[in-house]
Motif scaffolding. Structure first.
Motif, PDB file in Angstrom:
ATOM      1  N   VAL A   1      -8.452   0.754  -4.085  1.00 45.93           N
ATOM      2  CA  VAL A   1      -7.650   0.623  -2.864  1.00 45.93           C
ATOM      3  C   VAL A   1      -8.473   1.206  -1.725  1.00 45.93           C
ATOM      4  CG1 VAL A   1      -5.548   1.316  -1.653  1.00 45.93           C
ATOM      5  CG2 VAL A   1      -5.461   0.817  -4.106  1.00 45.93           C
ATOM      6  N   ARG A   2      -8.500   0.549  -0.578  1.00 48.88           N
ATOM      7  CA  ARG A   2      -9.185   1.125   0.580  1.00 48.88           C
ATOM      8  C   ARG A   2      -8.504   0.674   1.863  1.00 48.88           C
ATOM      9  NH1 ARG A   2     -14.546  -2.406  -0.366  1.00 48.88           N
ATOM     10  NH2 ARG A   2     -13.879  -4.357   0.611  1.00 48.88           N
ATOM     11  N   GLN A   3      -8.648   1.477   2.893  1.00 50.40           N
ATOM     12  CA  GLN A   3      -8.123   1.151   4.208  1.00 50.40           C
ATOM     13  C   GLN A   3      -9.042   0.125   4.880  1.00 50.40           C
ATOM     14  OE1 GLN A   3      -5.178   2.543   5.322  1.00 50.40           O
ATOM     15  NE2 GLN A   3      -5.085   3.453   3.301  1.00 50.40           N
ATOM     16  N   GLU A   4      -8.462  -0.706   5.702  1.00 48.49           N
ATOM     17  CA  GLU A   4      -9.258  -1.666   6.457  1.00 48.49           C
ATOM     18  C   GLU A   4      -9.968  -0.939   7.592  1.00 48.49           C
ATOM     19  OE1 GLU A   4     -10.888  -5.341   7.425  1.00 48.49           O
ATOM     20  OE2 GLU A   4      -9.661  -4.813   5.689  1.00 48.49           O
TER      21      GLU A   4
ATOM     22  N   ALA B  37      -8.407   6.992   0.965  1.00 42.46           N
ATOM     23  CA  ALA B  37      -8.305   5.599   0.531  1.00 42.46           C
ATOM     24  C   ALA B  37      -6.862   5.136   0.392  1.00 42.46           C
ATOM     25  CB  ALA B  37      -9.027   5.428  -0.811  1.00 42.46           C
ATOM     26  N   LEU B  38      -5.997   6.003  -0.123  1.00 43.50           N
ATOM     27  CA  LEU B  38      -4.630   5.592  -0.441  1.00 43.50           C
ATOM     28  C   LEU B  38      -3.597   5.921   0.623  1.00 43.50           C
ATOM     29  CD1 LEU B  38      -6.042   5.304  -3.220  1.00 43.50           C
ATOM     30  CD2 LEU B  38      -3.897   6.045  -4.259  1.00 43.50           C
TER      31      LEU B  38
ATOM     32  N   LEU C 126       0.828  -1.198   0.000  1.00 41.26           N
ATOM     33  CA  LEU C 126       0.000   0.000   0.000  1.00 41.26           C
ATOM     34  C   LEU C 126       0.864   1.250   0.000  1.00 41.26           C
ATOM     35  CD1 LEU C 126      -2.728   1.342   0.097  1.00 41.26           C
ATOM     36  CD2 LEU C 126      -2.709   1.097   2.573  1.00 41.26           C
ATOM     37  N   MET C 127       1.927   1.218   0.784  1.00 48.13           N
ATOM     38  CA  MET C 127       2.811   2.374   0.814  1.00 48.13           C
ATOM     39  C   MET C 127       3.416   2.618  -0.571  1.00 48.13           C
ATOM     40  SD  MET C 127       2.620   3.709   3.763  1.00 48.13           S
ATOM     41  CE  MET C 127       4.041   4.785   3.757  1.00 48.13           C
ATOM     42  N   ALA C 128       3.729   1.542  -1.264  1.00 48.66           N
ATOM     43  CA  ALA C 128       4.278   1.698  -2.603  1.00 48.66           C
ATOM     44  C   ALA C 128       3.247   2.301  -3.542  1.00 48.66           C
ATOM     45  CB  ALA C 128       4.741   0.352  -3.139  1.00 48.66           C
ATOM     46  N   ALA C 129       1.975   1.925  -3.299  1.00 48.43           N
ATOM     47  CA  ALA C 129       0.907   2.414  -4.179  1.00 48.43           C
ATOM     48  C   ALA C 129       0.686   3.912  -4.038  1.00 48.43           C
ATOM     49  CB  ALA C 129      -0.394   1.672  -3.877  1.00 48.43           C
TER      50      ALA C 129
END
Length: 290
Positions: free
Chosen positions: A89-92, A249-250, A21-24
């Motif tokens: 992409v979404r956070q849990e 989201a990101l 996710l950090m890479a995204a």
């Protein structure tokens, strides 16, 4: 894209941070093949509104409003084949957002109010309370199976505050294909409030968006369906899309926007899973006769 601002205001809140996710989150410029897609697209019908913003750092925001569904999704897009691919992409976040307030007239009694319209989208919601941090051995179903006559509000009789210092909400989920379902449970600690409102985040329960799109002339087709013509993104809309849709989201730790007057709600203590055999007893709310 002013219509997108309305869904942004109505978006609904433990981020899990991974290296992927950090890479995204890392920004980069679009390729020549992608540059022709950057812009805003609007579509829909008499009863629906669909909007898509494709940004030049390969991020996107998609908003859809129709009936009871108010969807806001963000993620990344890239050229693929003869078109592009959008991957959400979404956070849990918890499936069961809970909000507490203080009602002086209730004194040392606590009342739970369950929002039936959103909870009707849960698969098999369960509930339990405890006086300490020890997880209860069993959880009870909230509603009867097959209930089709839903009310907005379901209230439990008030309970002494000392008996409900913790409460638990869960639902039946399939964590991976081919494996038996489990009950995913979130634990909350009730600090000072004595009136608790609980709902269900149906958007968090939905499968992640993974769709293809293609431009034919200046008309964008999303998963084969006509969406709208490409138009430039103005700075005002671009700012709103980033802050109200894409960043939450990101980027880990960026909260979702709140509705006017809404607080951030309670933060879960922990989330865990139990066997479906832990669900026992009669439902708290039996189905009403039609």
């Amino acid at each position: 894209m002013h219509h997108l601002l309305r869904p942004l205001r109505h978006a609904r809140t433990t981020a899990v941070v991974s290296a992927a996710l950090m890479a995204a989150v890392t920004t980069h410029a679009v390729t020549p093949a992608e540059s022709g897609y950057v812009g805003e697209y609007r579509g829909g019908s008499v009863d629906t509104v669909a909007q898509l913003a494709l940004l030049d750092d390969n991020t996107y925001c998609f908003a859809f409003t129709g009936g009871a569904l108010d969807l806001l999704a963000a993620g990344r897009w890239k050229a693929e084949g003869g078109g592009i691919r959008l991957q959400q992409v979404r956070q849990e976040r918890t499936l069961f957002p809970a909000f507490s307030s203080k009602v002086e007239a209730q004194g040392a009694m606590v009342e739970f109010d369950f929002h039936g319209y959103t909870l009707s989208n849960a698969r098999a919601p369960v509930f339990a309370v405890s006086a300490d941090d020890k997880v209860p051995a069993t959880l009870r179903p909230l509603f009867s199976e097959g209930n089709s006559n839903w009310s907005e509000s379901y209230k439990l009789p008030a309970m002494p505050a000392e008996s409900v210092r913790y409460f638990y909400l869960g639902d039946l989920v399939e964590e991976s294909p081919g494996k038996p379902p489990v009950v995913k449970v979130v634990q909350y600690r009730l600090e000072s409030g004595n009136s608790v409102r609980v709902g269900f985040d149906e958007l968090q329960a939905m499968p992640l968006m993974d769709q293809r799109a293609e431009l034919k002339g200046q008309m964008l087709f999303l998963s084969g369906s006509r969406l709208g013509q490409r138009r430039p993104l103005n700075p005002e809309v671009l700012k709103a899309v980033r802050s109200g849709c894409i960043d939450p989201a990101l980027k880990p730790g960026v909260p979702r926007p709140l509705k006017p007057g809404q607080n951030r709600g309670l933060e879960p203590v922990k989330t865990f899973t139990v066997s479906p055999s832990a669900v026992q007893g009669k439902p708290f709310f039996e189905a009403k006769a039609i």
